[in-house]
Structures are given as structure tokens and as C-alpha cells.
Motif scaffolding. Structure first.
Motif, mmCIF file in Angstrom:
data_model
loop_
_atom_site.group_PDB
_atom_site.id
_atom_site.type_symbol
_atom_site.label_atom_id
_atom_site.label_comp_id
_atom_site.label_asym_id
_atom_site.label_seq_id
_atom_site.Cartn_x
_atom_site.Cartn_y
_atom_site.Cartn_z
ATOM 1 N N LYS A 140 37.464 -4.742 8.482
ATOM 2 C CA LYS A 140 38.187 -3.467 8.392
ATOM 3 C C LYS A 140 37.498 -2.507 7.423
ATOM 4 O O LYS A 140 37.509 -1.298 7.610
ATOM 5 C CB LYS A 140 39.626 -3.707 7.949
ATOM 6 C CG LYS A 140 40.504 -4.387 8.991
ATOM 7 C CD LYS A 140 41.894 -4.646 8.442
ATOM 8 C CE LYS A 140 42.764 -5.377 9.469
ATOM 9 N NZ LYS A 140 44.102 -5.721 8.920
ATOM 10 N N VAL A 142 34.464 -2.003 6.997
ATOM 11 C CA VAL A 142 33.342 -1.331 7.656
ATOM 12 C C VAL A 142 33.761 0.021 8.219
ATOM 13 O O VAL A 142 32.983 0.975 8.246
ATOM 14 C CB VAL A 142 32.776 -2.223 8.790
ATOM 15 C CG1 VAL A 142 31.688 -1.495 9.568
ATOM 16 C CG2 VAL A 142 32.223 -3.520 8.213
ATOM 17 N N THR A 143 35.014 0.109 8.642
ATOM 18 C CA THR A 143 35.500 1.339 9.294
ATOM 19 C C THR A 143 35.932 2.412 8.293
ATOM 20 O O THR A 143 36.204 3.538 8.686
ATOM 21 C CB THR A 143 36.692 1.012 10.211
ATOM 22 O OG1 THR A 143 37.804 0.555 9.415
ATOM 23 C CG2 THR A 143 36.331 -0.089 11.207
ATOM 24 N N LYS A 144 35.994 2.069 7.014
ATOM 25 C CA LYS A 144 36.459 3.038 6.016
ATOM 26 C C LYS A 144 35.356 4.025 5.653
ATOM 27 O O LYS A 144 34.201 3.661 5.529
ATOM 28 C CB LYS A 144 36.941 2.321 4.758
ATOM 29 C CG LYS A 144 38.250 1.568 4.946
ATOM 30 C CD LYS A 144 38.751 1.031 3.623
ATOM 31 C CE LYS A 144 40.091 0.333 3.810
ATOM 32 N NZ LYS A 144 40.595 -0.217 2.525
ATOM 33 N N GLU A 145 35.759 5.263 5.472
ATOM 34 C CA GLU A 145 34.832 6.304 5.047
ATOM 35 C C GLU A 145 34.907 6.428 3.521
ATOM 36 O O GLU A 145 35.903 6.888 2.978
ATOM 37 C CB GLU A 145 35.201 7.639 5.702
ATOM 38 C CG GLU A 145 34.958 7.686 7.204
ATOM 39 C CD GLU A 145 33.481 7.705 7.555
ATOM 40 O OE1 GLU A 145 32.677 8.178 6.719
ATOM 41 O OE2 GLU A 145 33.126 7.228 8.648
#
Length: 352
Positions: A140, A142-145
Motif C-alpha cells: 500500500k 507504494v501507492t502513496k504520494e
């Protein structure tokens, strides 16, 4: 043993500070990876576990169970005493027993303890379910900005010390070396206890969860590996894209800092072992000089020669591959570095 009826609890239902977590796996399994706050009361020693596993593979499950019971049975009084003491010390906490998969080891113990009057639960899925949660959390992430601030500098520029100060002041520091239990070089584990990959990833997820609302992270400029630990790709990508601070500290101050950090007088044998590992990367003349200095016990000059002829050139080459320029902070003392770094952070990422 398959007919034992035990109470179970799921990972989602655990409140770690309110549980007595008992890990019944072998000491080696426990040392590699464990639930937070768990106590190891092993059903089998490392050697016993290996023996039972061999019997299971080469003979049969039934024979492995028989051997396992013959080993476990004599230990039951001691096992019972340890669990009872834990419960007496923590009367308001629930006992939760776990093994690797929530299989026979934890079920046998939970059932047996229940028969002798100790109320306890078996963790469904064992620590494997915990490991699965960690992996899902990393996926999860990985998807965070997020933006990254990367603190770089030659070996000995006190990067870790500066990060510790920032962390104490509430900045979103992700101290990768601390999480890994390693400083990242061939000398990096001296005086430390390196973590396993699994333990590192759990502690990483825990820290990331603490920083879940922060729009940026502060990290040290690390390579893909810290000792045996492999960093997740999203951290490496964040490092490559992030803003970069280059710390510059006087050469002999760096030597002194490294000397104080690694304490060669205390960890002399480990230093010698690391020097043997690094020999293949050094010139013949430098090897000879280092051997003489080692015999004389002149560790500060050893540090100076390694910086001058190995670590500094290696770092300069790696730094030349960055696509972005760094903001340079020159300093003689930690306070000056922290003040300048905080000013930079507050300007680009907002005041705390």
C-alpha cells in the motif's frame, strides 16, 4: 491432539499492550522475527525442531508427532511455571499463544494450559498472518504520494546523529539504519545487533504507520542494501527523486566521530574482521600500511586512510550519478547543522 478444543483470537482483535504474547517457536525462529512484546517460551530447541522436521519429511507425520510429544511432555512443568508467573505479573492481560502458522505447536500448548486451569487463546494463522499484514502494508505504501528529503554526506558527517535530533524534535524521520540495526558498510554491524529482513520490514511498517499523515519523509542517503537488509523499491525511488542536502564536516572531525562511534578499543576483533573483508578493495601499499597501523593500535589513522583512499572516492563517484543538485550545509558542530537543516525543511515543507 487434533481434537483439542481451544479458544482462538484473530490478529485484528489483538491489542498488543493488553496481551501476554507467548511465542512457542524455537529460539532461532524467535530471534529472526516476532510479534511486538512477545516472550519466547519455546516448545523445542533449535536442534529438537530440526530433528522433528527431518522425521516429518523422511518418515511420517505421525512419527514426528510422537517424537515431538516425547520431547514436550517432560518440559510441561517448567512451561506451566513460566506461563503462570507471567500471568501473576500481568493479571489483567490476556494470554495469547502463537507459532508460525497457528498449527499444532500453539494449539497443543493452548489446549494443555487450558486443561490445567490457565485461560488462554491461540492466535489464528500464527505469526504468518502478521507477516502477511506487513507485506500488504508495504504494498500500500507504494501507492502513496510523498516527498522525500535526503540527507547525504561523506562517511562520518554525523548524518545519523543529526537525524536523531530532528526525530526528537518531531520531524518525520525514517531512520533506516536504526531499523536495520546496521550502519551500512562492511564495518556497519560493529557493536550492533543486525535485524532480519522480516523484522526490519515490520519495524519499517510500524514507523511508516506513525508517519502516515506526513506528506514527506526525511531519510539518509542509503544504497539498496544496508548490510543484509534490502530496502523496498519505493524508498530507493523516493531517494532518487527527493530534495537532497549535502552535509560537509571537517575531515579530522569526521575521523574523530567515526572513532568514537565504532569504539575500536572495545570491538577490536570485529574491526579486524571487517578490515579483512575490505582488503580486496584496497591497493597493496594501503594494505601494508593498514597492517602496520593495526599492529601499532593507531585506529584513528586507520580511519583516516580508509576515508582518504576508499570511502571518500567511492562516495564521490556515487554522488556524481545523481541527476539533481544538492543544497550544501557546512558545519563544525551539530547545533549549526540542525539549525540550518530545520530552516531548509521549514522553508520547503512548511513549518512545524
Amino acid at each position: 491432539m487434533s481434537t483439542i478444543d481451544v479458544k482462538t483470537v484473530s490478529l485484528d482483535d489483538l491489542i498488543y499492550e493488553d496481551e501476554i504474547l507467548i511465542d512457542v517457536r524455537s529460539p532461532a525462529e524467535f530471534a529472526e522475527y516476532r510479534l511486538p512484546g512477545a516472550v519466547n517460551i519455546p516448545l523445542f530447541s533449535n536442534e529438537e525442531r530440526a530433528k522433528i522436521g527431518t522425521i516429518y519429511k523422511q518418515k511420517s507425520r505421525e512419527e514426528a508427532i510422537e517424537v515431538g510429544l516425547s520431547i514436550y511432555a517432560p518440559k510441561l512443568p517448567v512451561f506451566f511455571k513460566k506461563v503462570k508467573e507471567l500471568k501473576e505479573e500481568n493479571p489483567n492481560k490476556r494470554i495469547v499463544v502463537y507459532c508460525w502458522r497457528g498449527g499444532m505447536r500453539s494449539k497443543s500448548v493452548t489446549g494443555t494450559l487450558g486443561l490445567v486451569g490457565i485461560d488462554c487463546y491461540q492466535l489464528e494463522g500464527g505469526i504468518r498472518s502478521f507477516r502477511k499484514n506487513v507485506q500488504e502494508s508495504l504494498a500500500k505504501e507504494v501507492t502513496k504520494e510523498r516527498d522525500y528529503l535526503v540527507v547525504a554526506g561523506h562517511t562520518g558527517t554525523r548524518k545519523t546523529e543529526i537525524l536523531h535530533v530532528l526525530k526528537e524534535k518531531g520531524y518525520p524521520v525514517l531512520d533506516l539504519e536504526e531499523l536495520a540495526g546496521h550502519r551500512g558498510s562492511l564495518f556497519g554491524q560493529i557493536g550492533l545487533e543486525p535485524k532480519s529482513q522480516k523484522q526490519f520490514e515490520y519495524e519499517l511498517v510500524t514507523r511508516l504507520h506513525q508517519l502516515k499523515d506526513s506528506p514527506y519523509l526525511i531519510i539518509e542517503a542509503e544504497s539498496k542494501r544496508i548490510g543484509h537488509i534490502v530496502l523496498p523499491d519505493f524508498i530507493i525511488e523516493g531517494k532518487e527523486k527527493g530534495r537532497r542536502i549535502e552535509l560537509e564536516h571537517p575531515f579530522w572531525s569526521r575521523v574523530e566521530h567515526i572513532y568514537q562511534t565504532y569504539q575500536p578499543q572495545k570491538y577490536g576483533e570485529q574491526v579486524k574482521e571487517a578490515l579483512q573483508l575490505i582488503r580486496k578493495y584496497l591497493s597493496h601499499d594501503l594494505k601494508v600500511e593498514l597492517e602496520d597501523l593495526l599492529e601499532q593500535g593507531d585506529y584513528k589513522l586507520i580511519v583516516a586512510r580508509l576515508l582518504e583512499h576508499y570511502y571518500d572516492p567511492k562516495y564521490s563517484h556515487a554522488a556524481s550519478t545523481y541527476k539533481t543538485n544538492a543544497t550544501v550545509i557546512e558545519f563544525d558542530d551539530i547545533h549549526t547543522a540542525v539549525v540550518q537543516l530545520r530552516s531548509y525543511i521549514d522553508h520547503y515543507f512548511g513549518e512545524r
